[in-house]
Write a protein that holds these residues in place. Structure first.
Motif, mmCIF file in Angstrom:
data_model
loop_
_atom_site.group_PDB
_atom_site.id
_atom_site.type_symbol
_atom_site.label_atom_id
_atom_site.label_comp_id
_atom_site.label_asym_id
_atom_site.label_seq_id
_atom_site.Cartn_x
_atom_site.Cartn_y
_atom_site.Cartn_z
ATOM 1 N N LEU A 148 -22.713 -34.989 -35.894
ATOM 2 C CA LEU A 148 -23.738 -34.165 -35.251
ATOM 3 C C LEU A 148 -23.878 -34.635 -33.806
ATOM 4 O O LEU A 148 -24.743 -35.452 -33.483
ATOM 5 C CB LEU A 148 -25.071 -34.278 -35.996
ATOM 6 C CG LEU A 148 -25.090 -33.757 -37.432
ATOM 7 C CD1 LEU A 148 -26.439 -34.045 -38.090
ATOM 8 C CD2 LEU A 148 -24.800 -32.257 -37.478
ATOM 9 N N GLY A 149 -22.971 -34.148 -32.964
ATOM 10 C CA GLY A 149 -23.014 -34.535 -31.554
ATOM 11 C C GLY A 149 -24.294 -34.057 -30.896
ATOM 12 O O GLY A 149 -24.847 -33.039 -31.278
ATOM 13 N N ASN A 150 -24.777 -34.816 -29.926
ATOM 14 C CA ASN A 150 -26.036 -34.494 -29.243
ATOM 15 C C ASN A 150 -27.180 -34.304 -30.240
ATOM 16 O O ASN A 150 -27.989 -33.380 -30.140
ATOM 17 C CB ASN A 150 -25.866 -33.242 -28.370
ATOM 18 C CG ASN A 150 -24.846 -33.457 -27.276
ATOM 19 O OD1 ASN A 150 -25.011 -34.354 -26.448
ATOM 20 N ND2 ASN A 150 -23.773 -32.684 -27.282
ATOM 21 N N PHE A 151 -27.210 -35.238 -31.192
ATOM 22 C CA PHE A 151 -28.238 -35.206 -32.234
ATOM 23 C C PHE A 151 -29.618 -35.564 -31.682
ATOM 24 O O PHE A 151 -29.749 -36.404 -30.806
ATOM 25 C CB PHE A 151 -27.868 -36.238 -33.308
ATOM 26 C CG PHE A 151 -28.983 -36.561 -34.278
ATOM 27 C CD1 PHE A 151 -29.233 -35.740 -35.363
ATOM 28 C CD2 PHE A 151 -29.783 -37.690 -34.086
ATOM 29 C CE1 PHE A 151 -30.270 -36.035 -36.257
ATOM 30 C CE2 PHE A 151 -30.817 -37.983 -34.968
ATOM 31 C CZ PHE A 151 -31.059 -37.151 -36.055
ATOM 32 N N TYR A 152 -30.631 -34.895 -32.183
ATOM 33 C CA TYR A 152 -32.004 -35.420 -32.102
ATOM 34 C C TYR A 152 -32.726 -35.019 -33.384
ATOM 35 O O TYR A 152 -32.374 -34.010 -34.000
ATOM 36 C CB TYR A 152 -32.748 -34.943 -30.846
ATOM 37 C CG TYR A 152 -32.876 -33.446 -30.684
ATOM 38 C CD1 TYR A 152 -33.859 -32.709 -31.346
ATOM 39 C CD2 TYR A 152 -32.007 -32.767 -29.834
ATOM 40 C CE1 TYR A 152 -33.972 -31.352 -31.178
ATOM 41 C CE2 TYR A 152 -32.104 -31.390 -29.674
ATOM 42 C CZ TYR A 152 -33.088 -30.689 -30.339
ATOM 43 O OH TYR A 152 -33.186 -29.333 -30.187
ATOM 44 N N LEU B 74 -19.894 -30.431 -33.696
ATOM 45 C CA LEU B 74 -19.655 -30.556 -35.135
ATOM 46 C C LEU B 74 -18.214 -30.933 -35.481
ATOM 47 O O LEU B 74 -17.971 -31.560 -36.502
ATOM 48 C CB LEU B 74 -20.031 -29.249 -35.854
ATOM 49 C CG LEU B 74 -21.487 -28.796 -35.672
ATOM 50 C CD1 LEU B 74 -21.729 -27.455 -36.340
ATOM 51 C CD2 LEU B 74 -22.472 -29.828 -36.197
ATOM 52 N N VAL B 75 -17.258 -30.562 -34.617
ATOM 53 C CA VAL B 75 -15.858 -30.834 -34.975
ATOM 54 C C VAL B 75 -15.179 -31.890 -34.110
ATOM 55 O O VAL B 75 -14.111 -32.379 -34.487
ATOM 56 C CB VAL B 75 -14.969 -29.565 -34.999
ATOM 57 C CG1 VAL B 75 -15.570 -28.480 -35.861
ATOM 58 C CG2 VAL B 75 -14.671 -29.066 -33.620
ATOM 59 N N TRP B 76 -15.756 -32.257 -32.971
ATOM 60 C CA TRP B 76 -15.097 -33.221 -32.082
ATOM 61 C C TRP B 76 -15.869 -34.531 -31.917
ATOM 62 O O TRP B 76 -15.300 -35.538 -31.519
ATOM 63 C CB TRP B 76 -14.900 -32.616 -30.684
ATOM 64 C CG TRP B 76 -13.662 -31.798 -30.535
ATOM 65 C CD1 TRP B 76 -13.605 -30.428 -30.496
ATOM 66 C CD2 TRP B 76 -12.303 -32.255 -30.382
ATOM 67 N NE1 TRP B 76 -12.295 -30.025 -30.338
ATOM 68 C CE2 TRP B 76 -11.478 -31.123 -30.263
ATOM 69 C CE3 TRP B 76 -11.707 -33.522 -30.345
ATOM 70 C CZ2 TRP B 76 -10.094 -31.203 -30.108
ATOM 71 C CZ3 TRP B 76 -10.325 -33.599 -30.185
ATOM 72 C CH2 TRP B 76 -9.539 -32.446 -30.067
ATOM 73 N N SER B 77 -17.164 -34.533 -32.158
ATOM 74 C CA SER B 77 -17.972 -35.728 -31.880
ATOM 75 C C SER B 77 -17.667 -36.821 -32.906
ATOM 76 O O SER B 77 -17.005 -36.568 -33.902
ATOM 77 C CB SER B 77 -19.454 -35.368 -31.945
ATOM 78 O OG SER B 77 -19.807 -35.048 -33.274
ATOM 79 N N ARG B 78 -18.140 -38.026 -32.659
ATOM 80 C CA ARG B 78 -18.042 -39.085 -33.677
ATOM 81 C C ARG B 78 -19.412 -39.246 -34.319
ATOM 82 O O ARG B 78 -20.418 -39.342 -33.606
ATOM 83 C CB ARG B 78 -17.644 -40.421 -33.041
ATOM 84 C CG ARG B 78 -16.254 -40.421 -32.420
ATOM 85 C CD ARG B 78 -15.159 -40.661 -33.438
ATOM 86 N NE ARG B 78 -13.838 -40.368 -32.870
ATOM 87 C CZ ARG B 78 -12.783 -40.001 -33.575
ATOM 88 N NH1 ARG B 78 -12.863 -39.887 -34.889
ATOM 89 N NH2 ARG B 78 -11.640 -39.753 -32.994
ATOM 90 N N ALA B 79 -19.441 -39.265 -35.648
ATOM 91 C CA ALA B 79 -20.716 -39.483 -36.324
ATOM 92 C C ALA B 79 -21.267 -40.849 -35.922
ATOM 93 O O ALA B 79 -20.510 -41.798 -35.719
ATOM 94 C CB ALA B 79 -20.520 -39.424 -37.836
#
Ligand SMILES: [Mn+2]
Length: 240
Positions: free
Chosen positions: A149-153, A166-171
Protein backbone atom coordinates in the motif's frame (compact mmCIF):
# COMPACT_ATOMS: atom_id res chain seq x y z
CA UNK A 1 -13.90 -25.74 -0.02
CA UNK A 2 -10.66 -23.99 0.77
CA UNK A 3 -8.98 -20.74 -0.21
CA UNK A 4 -5.31 -20.71 -1.17
CA UNK A 5 -3.00 -17.85 -2.11
CA UNK A 6 0.24 -18.00 -4.09
CA UNK A 7 2.34 -15.33 -5.74
CA UNK A 8 5.27 -14.53 -8.02
CA UNK A 9 5.36 -17.75 -10.04
CA UNK A 10 7.62 -15.99 -12.55
CA UNK A 11 7.43 -18.60 -15.27
CA UNK A 12 8.27 -21.55 -13.01
CA UNK A 13 5.63 -23.78 -14.58
CA UNK A 14 6.96 -27.03 -13.11
CA UNK A 15 7.00 -25.61 -9.59
CA UNK A 16 3.48 -24.32 -10.09
CA UNK A 17 2.19 -27.75 -11.19
CA UNK A 18 3.97 -29.38 -8.23
CA UNK A 19 2.27 -26.90 -5.93
CA UNK A 20 -1.19 -27.69 -7.33
CA UNK A 21 -0.49 -31.34 -6.55
CA UNK A 22 0.86 -30.51 -3.12
CA UNK A 23 -2.22 -28.58 -2.06
CA UNK A 24 -4.52 -31.05 -3.91
CA UNK A 25 -6.48 -28.16 -5.35
CA UNK A 26 -10.07 -29.18 -5.99
CA UNK A 27 -12.59 -27.64 -8.37
CA UNK A 28 -14.56 -26.19 -5.46
CA UNK A 29 -11.45 -24.58 -3.92
CA UNK A 30 -10.31 -21.09 -4.87
CA UNK A 31 -6.75 -20.18 -5.73
CA UNK A 32 -5.72 -16.54 -5.68
CA UNK A 33 -2.57 -15.69 -7.63
CA UNK A 34 -1.08 -12.40 -6.50
CA UNK A 35 0.64 -11.40 -9.72
CA UNK A 36 4.02 -11.71 -11.41
CA UNK A 37 3.10 -14.90 -13.21
CA UNK A 38 5.28 -13.68 -16.08
CA UNK A 39 8.98 -13.08 -16.81
CA UNK A 40 12.28 -14.47 -15.56
CA UNK A 41 11.56 -18.23 -15.44
CA UNK A 42 11.42 -20.51 -18.48
CA UNK A 43 7.65 -20.83 -19.04
CA UNK A 44 5.68 -17.69 -18.24
CA UNK A 45 3.14 -18.05 -21.04
CA UNK A 46 2.64 -21.77 -20.43
CA UNK A 47 1.89 -20.91 -16.79
CA UNK A 48 -0.50 -18.17 -17.85
CA UNK A 49 -2.31 -20.47 -20.25
CA UNK A 50 -2.68 -23.05 -17.50
CA UNK A 51 -4.31 -20.36 -15.35
CA UNK A 52 -6.62 -19.50 -18.25
CA UNK A 53 -7.95 -23.06 -18.09
CA UNK A 54 -8.62 -22.89 -14.35
CA UNK A 55 -12.01 -21.34 -13.56
CA UNK A 56 -11.20 -21.46 -9.84
CA UNK A 57 -8.00 -19.38 -10.19
CA UNK A 58 -8.35 -15.65 -9.62
CA UNK A 59 -5.42 -13.56 -10.82
CA UNK A 60 -4.35 -10.22 -9.40
CA UNK A 61 -2.05 -8.01 -11.42
CA UNK A 62 1.67 -7.58 -10.69
CA UNK A 63 4.16 -5.10 -12.03
CA UNK A 64 5.47 -7.71 -14.47
CA UNK A 65 2.04 -8.12 -16.04
CA UNK A 66 1.81 -4.36 -16.47
CA UNK A 67 5.22 -4.17 -18.18
CA UNK A 68 4.47 -7.16 -20.39
CA UNK A 69 0.98 -6.03 -21.33
CA UNK A 70 2.17 -2.67 -22.57
CA UNK A 71 4.89 -4.21 -24.75
CA UNK A 72 2.86 -7.16 -26.03
CA UNK A 73 -0.04 -4.92 -26.99
CA UNK A 74 2.35 -2.69 -28.87
CA UNK A 75 3.88 -5.63 -30.73
CA UNK A 76 0.43 -6.91 -31.74
CA UNK A 77 -0.37 -3.79 -33.72
CA UNK A 78 -0.27 -3.54 -37.46
CA UNK A 79 2.37 -1.18 -38.78
CA UNK A 80 0.18 1.85 -39.32
CA UNK A 81 1.05 5.53 -39.05
CA UNK A 82 -0.75 5.57 -35.72
CA UNK A 83 1.22 2.60 -34.41
CA UNK A 84 4.49 4.18 -35.49
CA UNK A 85 3.54 7.43 -33.75
CA UNK A 86 3.28 5.41 -30.54
CA UNK A 87 6.86 4.19 -30.95
CA UNK A 88 8.33 6.95 -28.86
CA UNK A 89 11.19 7.13 -26.37
CA UNK A 90 8.98 6.05 -23.43
CA UNK A 91 7.74 2.99 -25.31
CA UNK A 92 11.25 1.95 -26.33
CA UNK A 93 12.64 2.58 -22.87
CA UNK A 94 9.82 0.57 -21.33
CA UNK A 95 10.56 -2.29 -23.72
CA UNK A 96 14.30 -2.28 -22.99
CA UNK A 97 13.80 -2.13 -19.22
CA UNK A 98 11.37 -5.04 -19.45
CA UNK A 99 13.75 -7.16 -21.54
CA UNK A 100 17.11 -6.18 -20.03
CA UNK A 101 16.27 -5.78 -16.35
CA UNK A 102 13.03 -7.60 -15.67
CA UNK A 103 13.34 -10.93 -17.41
CA UNK A 104 10.84 -10.22 -20.19
CA UNK A 105 12.73 -12.30 -22.76
CA UNK A 106 11.20 -15.66 -21.77
CA UNK A 107 7.71 -14.17 -21.89
CA UNK A 108 8.36 -12.74 -25.32
CA UNK A 109 9.94 -15.94 -26.65
CA UNK A 110 6.95 -18.06 -25.65
CA UNK A 111 4.47 -15.42 -26.82
CA UNK A 112 6.05 -15.45 -30.28
CA UNK A 113 5.30 -19.15 -30.70
CA UNK A 114 1.53 -18.60 -30.33
CA UNK A 115 -0.85 -18.11 -33.23
CA UNK A 116 -2.55 -14.73 -33.59
CA UNK A 117 -5.76 -15.75 -31.81
CA UNK A 118 -3.89 -17.25 -28.84
CA UNK A 119 -1.77 -14.11 -28.56
CA UNK A 120 -4.91 -12.00 -28.40
CA UNK A 121 -6.44 -14.38 -25.84
CA UNK A 122 -3.35 -14.01 -23.63
CA UNK A 123 -3.50 -10.23 -23.85
CA UNK A 124 -7.23 -10.20 -23.08
CA UNK A 125 -6.70 -12.53 -20.12
CA UNK A 126 -3.98 -10.34 -18.58
CA UNK A 127 -6.22 -7.32 -19.12
CA UNK A 128 -8.86 -8.95 -16.92
CA UNK A 129 -6.59 -9.39 -13.88
CA UNK A 130 -7.97 -7.72 -10.77
CA UNK A 131 -6.03 -4.94 -9.06
CA UNK A 132 -6.83 -6.24 -5.57
CA UNK A 133 -9.32 -8.49 -3.81
CA UNK A 134 -10.96 -8.15 -0.40
CA UNK A 135 -12.17 -11.44 1.01
CA UNK A 136 -13.35 -12.94 4.26
CA UNK A 137 -12.27 -16.49 5.09
CA UNK A 138 -13.16 -18.30 8.32
CA UNK A 139 -14.25 -15.00 9.90
CA UNK A 140 -11.02 -13.16 9.10
CA UNK A 141 -10.74 -10.30 6.60
CA UNK A 142 -7.98 -10.17 4.02
CA UNK A 143 -6.79 -7.68 1.44
CA UNK A 144 -4.94 -9.43 -1.37
CA UNK A 145 -2.66 -7.20 -3.42
CA UNK A 146 0.57 -7.72 -5.33
CA UNK A 147 3.02 -5.32 -3.73
CA UNK A 148 1.77 -3.22 -0.85
CA UNK A 149 0.00 0.00 0.00
CA UNK A 150 2.24 2.76 -1.31
CA UNK A 151 1.64 6.23 0.14
CA UNK A 152 -0.25 4.63 2.99
CA UNK A 153 -1.98 6.55 5.74
CA UNK A 154 -4.40 5.14 8.32
CA UNK A 155 -7.99 5.20 7.18
CA UNK A 156 -7.13 5.70 3.50
CA UNK A 157 -9.76 4.11 1.27
CA UNK A 158 -8.44 1.28 -0.91
CA UNK A 159 -9.92 3.04 -3.94
CA UNK A 160 -7.68 6.04 -3.30
CA UNK A 161 -4.46 4.11 -3.95
CA UNK A 162 -2.96 4.42 -7.41
CA UNK A 163 -2.16 1.37 -9.49
CA UNK A 164 1.56 2.01 -8.90
CA UNK A 165 0.94 2.17 -5.13
CA UNK A 166 -0.51 -1.33 -5.26
CA UNK A 167 1.72 -3.10 -7.79
CA UNK A 168 5.13 -1.36 -7.58
CA UNK A 169 5.59 -0.18 -3.98
CA UNK A 170 7.26 -2.21 -1.23
CA UNK A 171 5.03 -3.24 1.65
CA UNK A 172 6.14 -1.69 4.95
CA UNK A 173 6.24 -4.67 7.26
CA UNK A 174 6.92 -2.57 10.36
CA UNK A 175 3.58 -0.82 9.85
CA UNK A 176 0.26 -2.45 10.68
CA UNK A 177 -1.91 -1.23 7.83
CA UNK A 178 -5.20 -2.35 9.38
CA UNK A 179 -5.98 -3.45 12.94
CA UNK A 180 -8.66 -5.88 11.76
CA UNK A 181 -7.53 -7.06 8.36
CA UNK A 182 -4.59 -9.08 7.05
CA UNK A 183 -2.76 -7.78 4.01
CA UNK A 184 -1.38 -10.60 1.86
CA UNK A 185 1.35 -9.56 -0.58
CA UNK A 186 3.96 -10.95 -2.93
CA UNK A 187 6.51 -8.86 -4.86
CA UNK A 188 9.18 -8.66 -2.15
CA UNK A 189 10.97 -11.98 -1.61
CA UNK A 190 10.93 -12.78 2.08
CA UNK A 191 14.67 -13.48 1.80
CA UNK A 192 15.08 -9.71 1.51
CA UNK A 193 12.86 -8.51 4.34
CA UNK A 194 14.85 -7.01 7.18
CA UNK A 195 13.96 -8.59 10.50
CA UNK A 196 12.43 -11.73 9.01
CA UNK A 197 13.71 -14.57 11.20
CA UNK A 198 12.93 -17.19 8.50
CA UNK A 199 14.15 -15.81 5.16
CA UNK A 200 12.70 -17.77 2.25
CA UNK A 201 9.55 -18.76 4.15
CA UNK A 202 6.21 -17.00 4.56
CA UNK A 203 6.62 -14.03 6.86
CA UNK A 204 3.82 -12.91 9.18
CA UNK A 205 4.11 -9.72 11.16
CA UNK A 206 1.84 -6.77 12.02
CA UNK A 207 -1.11 -8.28 10.14
CA UNK A 208 1.04 -8.74 7.05
CA UNK A 209 1.41 -12.08 5.31
CA UNK A 210 4.31 -11.95 2.83
CA UNK A 211 4.29 -14.97 0.54
CA UNK A 212 6.86 -14.36 -2.24
CA UNK A 213 9.59 -16.83 -1.31
CA UNK A 214 11.74 -16.17 -4.36
CA UNK A 215 11.01 -19.19 -6.54
CA UNK A 216 12.95 -17.72 -9.46
CA UNK A 217 16.34 -17.78 -7.77
CA UNK A 218 18.50 -20.65 -6.58
CA UNK A 219 17.53 -21.83 -3.10
CA UNK A 220 14.17 -20.10 -3.43
CA UNK A 221 10.70 -21.53 -3.00
CA UNK A 222 7.20 -21.23 -4.35
CA UNK A 223 4.92 -20.81 -1.35
CA UNK A 224 1.19 -21.21 -0.86
CA UNK A 225 -0.93 -20.48 2.17
CA UNK A 226 -4.35 -21.89 2.98
CA UNK A 227 -6.32 -19.04 4.52
CA UNK A 228 -8.80 -21.40 6.18
CA UNK A 229 -6.17 -23.23 8.23
CA UNK A 230 -3.07 -21.00 8.01
CA UNK A 231 -1.13 -23.99 6.74
CA UNK A 232 1.89 -23.21 4.58
CA UNK A 233 3.07 -25.23 1.58
CA UNK A 234 6.40 -25.03 -0.20
CA UNK A 235 7.91 -26.30 -3.42
CA UNK A 236 11.60 -25.66 -3.40
CA UNK A 237 13.45 -24.66 -6.51
CA UNK A 238 15.81 -27.57 -6.11
CA UNK A 239 12.93 -30.12 -6.12
CA UNK A 240 11.32 -28.96 -9.33
MN1 LIG B 1 6.48 -7.76 -8.42
Amino acid sequence: MATYVISDIHGQYDMYIKMLEKISLKDEDTLYVLGDVLDRGPHPIRTLRKLMEMPNAICIVGNHELMALECLKFLMQEVTEEALAGLDRDMLEGYLIWIDHNGGRTTLDEFRTLDAQSRQDVIDFIGEFDIYEEICVAGRDYLLVHAGLGNFYPGKDIEDYSLADLVWSRAEYDIEYYPDKYVVTGHTPTQGITGNPNPGYIYRVNNHIAIDCGCYFRGGRLAAICLDTGEEYYVSRDDA
